[in-house]
Scaffold this motif. Structure first.
Motif, PDB file in Angstrom:
ATOM      1  N   PRO A 170      59.529  24.622  39.974  1.00 24.31           N
ATOM      2  CA  PRO A 170      59.599  23.203  39.583  1.00 24.31           C
ATOM      3  C   PRO A 170      58.309  22.738  38.898  1.00 24.31           C
ATOM      4  CG  PRO A 170      59.137  23.356  41.919  1.00 24.31           C
ATOM      5  CD  PRO A 170      59.352  24.776  41.451  1.00 24.31           C
ATOM      6  N   TRP A 171      58.121  23.121  37.653  1.00 21.71           N
ATOM      7  CA  TRP A 171      56.881  22.842  36.944  1.00 21.71           C
ATOM      8  C   TRP A 171      56.688  21.347  36.680  1.00 21.71           C
ATOM      9  CZ3 TRP A 171      54.572  27.269  37.241  1.00 21.71           C
ATOM     10  CH2 TRP A 171      55.284  28.454  37.109  1.00 21.71           C
ATOM     11  N   GLY A 172      55.455  20.938  36.748  1.00 22.32           N
ATOM     12  CA  GLY A 172      54.996  19.632  36.280  1.00 22.32           C
ATOM     13  C   GLY A 172      53.548  19.870  35.881  1.00 22.32           C
ATOM     14  N   PHE A 173      53.294  20.144  34.603  1.00 16.84           N
ATOM     15  CA  PHE A 173      52.037  20.777  34.216  1.00 16.84           C
ATOM     16  C   PHE A 173      50.801  19.936  34.540  1.00 16.84           C
ATOM     17  CE2 PHE A 173      54.940  22.860  30.980  1.00 16.84           C
ATOM     18  CZ  PHE A 173      55.099  23.998  31.747  1.00 16.84           C
ATOM     19  N   GLU A 174      50.880  18.636  34.357  1.00 16.87           N
ATOM     20  CA  GLU A 174      49.718  17.819  34.728  1.00 16.87           C
ATOM     21  C   GLU A 174      49.481  17.891  36.226  1.00 16.87           C
ATOM     22  OE1 GLU A 174      48.283  13.438  33.502  1.00 16.87           O
ATOM     23  OE2 GLU A 174      49.839  13.451  35.045  1.00 16.87           O
ATOM     24  N   ARG A 175      50.555  17.748  36.996  1.00 14.44           N
ATOM     25  CA  ARG A 175      50.444  17.872  38.461  1.00 14.44           C
ATOM     26  C   ARG A 175      49.899  19.236  38.849  1.00 14.44           C
ATOM     27  NH1 ARG A 175      55.918  18.569  40.149  1.00 14.44           N
ATOM     28  NH2 ARG A 175      55.403  20.798  40.090  1.00 14.44           N
ATOM     29  N   ASP A 176      50.362  20.279  38.154  1.00 16.90           N
ATOM     30  CA  ASP A 176      49.932  21.633  38.492  1.00 16.90           C
ATOM     31  C   ASP A 176      48.485  21.883  38.091  1.00 16.90           C
ATOM     32  OD1 ASP A 176      52.469  22.050  39.464  1.00 16.90           O
ATOM     33  OD2 ASP A 176      53.217  22.950  37.614  1.00 16.90           O
ATOM     34  N   TYR A 177      48.058  21.345  36.937  1.00 13.36           N
ATOM     35  CA  TYR A 177      46.633  21.425  36.570  1.00 13.36           C
ATOM     36  C   TYR A 177      45.787  20.722  37.636  1.00 13.36           C
ATOM     37  CZ  TYR A 177      46.847  23.225  31.714  1.00 13.36           C
ATOM     38  OH  TYR A 177      46.989  24.010  30.595  1.00 13.36           O
ATOM     39  N   TRP A 178      46.242  19.550  38.046  1.00 17.53           N
ATOM     40  CA  TRP A 178      45.522  18.757  39.059  1.00 17.53           C
ATOM     41  C   TRP A 178      45.364  19.584  40.338  1.00 17.53           C
ATOM     42  CZ3 TRP A 178      44.410  13.197  39.292  1.00 17.53           C
ATOM     43  CH2 TRP A 178      44.075  12.734  40.559  1.00 17.53           C
ATOM     44  N   TYR A 179      46.473  20.134  40.831  1.00 14.37           N
ATOM     45  CA  TYR A 179      46.421  20.908  42.075  1.00 14.37           C
ATOM     46  C   TYR A 179      45.529  22.133  41.913  1.00 14.37           C
ATOM     47  CZ  TYR A 179      47.957  23.101  46.402  1.00 14.37           C
ATOM     48  OH  TYR A 179      47.975  23.660  47.650  1.00 14.37           O
ATOM     49  N   ALA A 180      45.683  22.840  40.794  1.00 19.40           N
ATOM     50  CA  ALA A 180      44.913  24.069  40.591  1.00 19.40           C
ATOM     51  C   ALA A 180      43.415  23.784  40.534  1.00 19.40           C
ATOM     52  CB  ALA A 180      45.361  24.750  39.305  1.00 19.40           C
ATOM     53  N   LEU A 181      43.026  22.692  39.859  1.00 16.27           N
ATOM     54  CA  LEU A 181      41.608  22.339  39.779  1.00 16.27           C
ATOM     55  C   LEU A 181      41.058  21.968  41.157  1.00 16.27           C
ATOM     56  CD1 LEU A 181      41.514  20.273  36.467  1.00 16.27           C
ATOM     57  CD2 LEU A 181      40.396  22.470  36.888  1.00 16.27           C
ATOM     58  N   CYS A 182      41.798  21.159  41.894  1.00 18.80           N
ATOM     59  CA  CYS A 182      41.352  20.787  43.244  1.00 18.80           C
ATOM     60  C   CYS A 182      41.248  22.019  44.143  1.00 18.80           C
ATOM     61  CB  CYS A 182      42.320  19.770  43.848  1.00 18.80           C
ATOM     62  SG  CYS A 182      42.330  18.146  43.053  1.00 18.80           S
ATOM     63  N   TYR A 183      42.220  22.902  44.020  1.00 14.33           N
ATOM     64  CA  TYR A 183      42.244  24.127  44.825  1.00 14.33           C
ATOM     65  C   TYR A 183      41.012  24.985  44.541  1.00 14.33           C
ATOM     66  CZ  TYR A 183      44.339  28.382  46.882  1.00 14.33           C
ATOM     67  OH  TYR A 183      44.605  29.493  47.634  1.00 14.33           O
ATOM     68  N   GLN A 184      40.651  25.103  43.265  1.00 15.58           N
ATOM     69  CA  GLN A 184      39.470  25.891  42.886  1.00 15.58           C
ATOM     70  C   GLN A 184      38.179  25.230  43.353  1.00 15.58           C
ATOM     71  OE1 GLN A 184      39.269  28.891  41.542  1.00 15.58           O
ATOM     72  NE2 GLN A 184      41.483  29.151  41.350  1.00 15.58           N
ATOM     73  N   PHE A 185      38.078  23.921  43.164  1.00 16.66           N
ATOM     74  CA  PHE A 185      36.846  23.207  43.508  1.00 16.66           C
ATOM     75  C   PHE A 185      36.607  23.140  45.012  1.00 16.66           C
ATOM     76  CE2 PHE A 185      37.061  20.598  39.336  1.00 16.66           C
ATOM     77  CZ  PHE A 185      36.475  21.655  38.651  1.00 16.66           C
ATOM     78  N   HIS A 186      37.655  23.329  45.807  1.00 20.82           N
ATOM     79  CA  HIS A 186      37.510  23.280  47.260  1.00 20.82           C
ATOM     80  C   HIS A 186      37.601  24.671  47.875  1.00 20.82           C
ATOM     81  CE1 HIS A 186      38.307  19.024  46.420  1.00 20.82           C
ATOM     82  NE2 HIS A 186      37.708  18.774  47.563  1.00 20.82           N
ATOM     83  N   GLY A 187      37.076  25.660  47.152  1.00 17.12           N
ATOM     84  CA  GLY A 187      36.949  27.001  47.696  1.00 17.12           C
ATOM     85  C   GLY A 187      38.255  27.737  47.871  1.00 17.12           C
ATOM     86  N   ARG A 188      39.247  27.422  47.010  1.00 20.90           N
ATOM     87  CA  ARG A 188      40.565  28.056  47.047  1.00 20.90           C
ATOM     88  C   ARG A 188      41.270  27.791  48.376  1.00 20.90           C
ATOM     89  NH1 ARG A 188      41.570  31.392  43.024  1.00 20.90           N
ATOM     90  NH2 ARG A 188      43.096  32.595  44.211  1.00 20.90           N
TER      91      ARG A 188
END
Length: 612
Positions: free
Chosen positions: A91-109
């Motif tokens: 269920p893609w939502g690219f802005e939502r997915d960019y948001w989640y991926a960036l937060c995930y990376q910035f918080h140590g995966r």
């Protein structure tokens, strides 16, 4: 076309209201949105569809490459392990997915409450953007109310949070539709259309690609498709001499550049950035999905009756109390479906009547409304005239944009001056406040479910185990469109359709997965190896079954098994413990119930496990 020097062009009638009103709208939307979200402490998780959207962001971050342009690794065995499949139907939502991926990376995966904050951002963009687009044309009061209606008082959307995050987030689609209407409004009324606004309108069309294409972005693209011919006719009537068009266009561009060069450059840069981020991914997903032929599979007969447009959100009359679907014979999916509010339907009807002679202004809105209201995936697939709705299988999900369409019809409404009209207006406004209050009250009585601390600790323990994958037993490999269900690959669908999503916490491959759409060819490896037989509820494994099972675990580098004792018989559980060893940790997964982890690493050292 209208040019900057045209003597017949008029300026917008409403002056800017200053910063207090938009600031108040921002604060009010944030407060009401936070009231709806309720819990910002941990990642969203309910053991059902809510987990799917967090998982999509996790998968997106792990499989995205930006060079030379953004693209995803879609074919892998991160699920359906070790066989693998094409993951295009997440269920893609690219802005939502960019948001989640960036937060995930910035918080140590590690996962966190990222989508709760994204939803607040979405509400703010929808409310404030609507106000800023409409205020110069319709004044402060109407624009303020419109901003609330399309955001926190879009009751269908707020009831969709968080279980269907793909269709409750529609800010760019909402703004794109409103901007298209504003463009049409300005052309019809011969108001100045600046180049900056045209570029903003173009940029919004790129931005909509960041949202779910089949259920969200497609509505903006459809509205534009319907509005452009009308805009073309209006422009031709105002400028009927084609020989002059190039000269008029040149003067328009030159004057616009002279007046606002920095704003023009800014909009061009934003459009290029958005095009880079979203267009390649959209094309990749679209063309990959179209490679699968679903013609042989019957469409889901999920539709929403047009009469729901007249249902109020009032005590004793709401869809939680009255089973309207038993009378309307439609497919009820969630609260607010097809019902933007009776007050809004009344205001839209009056506005349409008052502007009935301005056909160019209301025609695209009404056409769009009719196409959505009549849509039935099997009987009357009106929306499938457009390629972006190829996989739209539920007519009720157009409810996301009903408030937008009805607001556009209501905006030009002229308030009455006679006593009877004023009394009727007061009644409609009272109805509006009542529906807003009751709808919001109903929503805030529903808790927002998040992952427990115990669940997160459990997954962190698994994450630290050696091994590439985890086997959920039983597992679930199924599509919402049917494949896997009749074949026996998901014997406990209700309990287990979301258990694969917890790999976002422990970061290992999994065997099962739920997809909103799955092609029958994608489950063939499971059928070939006889997994439906092993998944049969209550089945006691034979010695041949155990040899196959243990060999599967050994050869594919499993870290361990998530065993679900509540879904197995006591004898089955005891046999798993005897063969594989005792669990080292346990927790509860939402809906699935009790789950225990049995490490598999010692298998290589325990040859006795293969023996009876």
């Amino acid at each position: 076309m209208p040019t900057a020097s045209s003597a017949s062009i008029h300026r917008p009638a409403h002056a800017a209201a200053g910063w207090p009103w938009p600031l108040f709208l921002t604060i009010l939307t944030a407060i009401l949105g936070a009231w709806v979200v309720d819990d910002f402490s941990r990642p969203l998780s309910d053991g059902d569809d809510t987990d799917q959207y967090e998982y999509a962001g996790y998968y997106f971050g792990k499989n995205l490459s930006l060079w030379p342009f953004p693209h995803l690794d879609l074919v892998n065995n991160q699920s359906f392990y070790p066989y693998g499949l094409n993951q295009v139907f997440l269920p893609w939502g690219f802005e939502r997915d960019y948001w989640y991926a960036l937060c995930y990376q910035f918080h140590g995966r590690y996962a966190g409450p990222y989508l709760q904050y994204y939803y607040i951002y979405s509400l703010l963009v929808a409310a404030l953007g609507t106000y800023l687009l409409l205020q110069p044309r319709f004044g402060t009061g109407r624009s303020f109310a419109a901003g609330l209606i399309v955001s926190v008082f879009n009751l269908y959307a707020i009831f969709k949070f968080p279980v269907h995050m793909n269709v409750c987030v529609g800010h760019w689609t909402i703004l794109c539709m409103i901007a298209t209407y504003c463009l049409l409004h300005d052309l019809v009324n011969r108001q100045l259309v600046s180049l900056v606004f045209v570029l903003l309108w173009v940029w919004l069309h790129v931005q909509v690609l960041s949202q779910e294409l089949g259920y969200v972005a497609g509505y903006a693209l459809t509205f534009t498709t319907l509005a452009l011919p009308v805009a073309g006719v209006v422009l031709y009537r105002q400028h009927p001499r084609p020989a002059q068009w190039m000269a008029q266009l040149s003067r328009y561009l030159a004057a616009s550049w002279t007046r606002q060069p920095r704003q023009v450059i800014l909009m061009l840069v934003l459009t290029l950035i958005s095009t880079f981020l979203y267009l390649p991914l959209t094309l990749q997903i679209a063309f990959t999905a179209w490679e699968f032929d679903f013609a042989a599979m019957p469409p889901l007969r999920a539709w929403s009756h047009p009469l729901r447009l007249f249902l109020p959100h009032l005590p004793g009359l709401d869809a939680f109390v009255v089973p309207y679907q038993s009378w309307l014979r439609d497919t009820f999916e969630s609260y607010g479906q097809g019902s933007p509010g009776l007050y809004l339907t009344i205001l839209a009807g009056v506005g349409l009547w008052q502007t009935r002679r301005q056909v160019g202004l209301w025609l695209p809105v009404v056409l769009m409304l009719v196409l959505c209201l009549l849509y039935h995936p099997a009987v009357l697939p009106t929306l499938k005239l457009f390629p972006w709705f190829s996989f739209n299988r539920h007519g009720g999900r157009a409810s996301l944009v009903y408030p937008v369409l009805l607001v556009l019809l209501a905006l030009p409404l002229r308030w009455p001056t006679n006593r009877t009209g004023l009394i009727a207006t007061a009644g409609v406004l009272l109805l509006m406040v009542s529906e807003w209050s009751y709808g919001l009250y109903l929503r805030t009585t529903l808790p927002t479910l998040v992952a427990s601390d115990d669940l997160l600790r459990y997954c962190q323990t698994i994450r630290q185990q050696p091994g590439k994958a985890v086997l959920d037993w039983p597992f679930c490999a199924v599509g919402a469109d049917g494949p896997g269900m009749a074949e026996g690959l998901c014997p406990y669908y209700k309990q287990q359709n979301a258990v694969f999503t917890f790999r976002r916490f422990y970061d290992k491959h999994v065997v099962g997965q739920y997809f909103g759409r799955l092609h029958p060819s994608q489950i063939q490896p499971f059928l070939r190896d006889g997994w439906p037989r092993l998944l049969t509820p209550g089945r006691s494994f034979t010695e041949a079954d155990w040899r196959f099972f243990i060999n599967f675990l050994r050869t594919n580098n499993f870290a361990g098994i998530n065993l679900y004792p509540d879904l197995l018989t006591p004898d089955q559980v005891a046999e798993f413990y005897r063969r594989l060893g005792q669990p080292t940790i346990e927790t509860h997964f939402p809906v699935a119930g009790r789950v225990v982890f049995i490490p598999i690493r010692p298998l290589a050292e325990k040859s006795r496990l293969a023996a009876p």
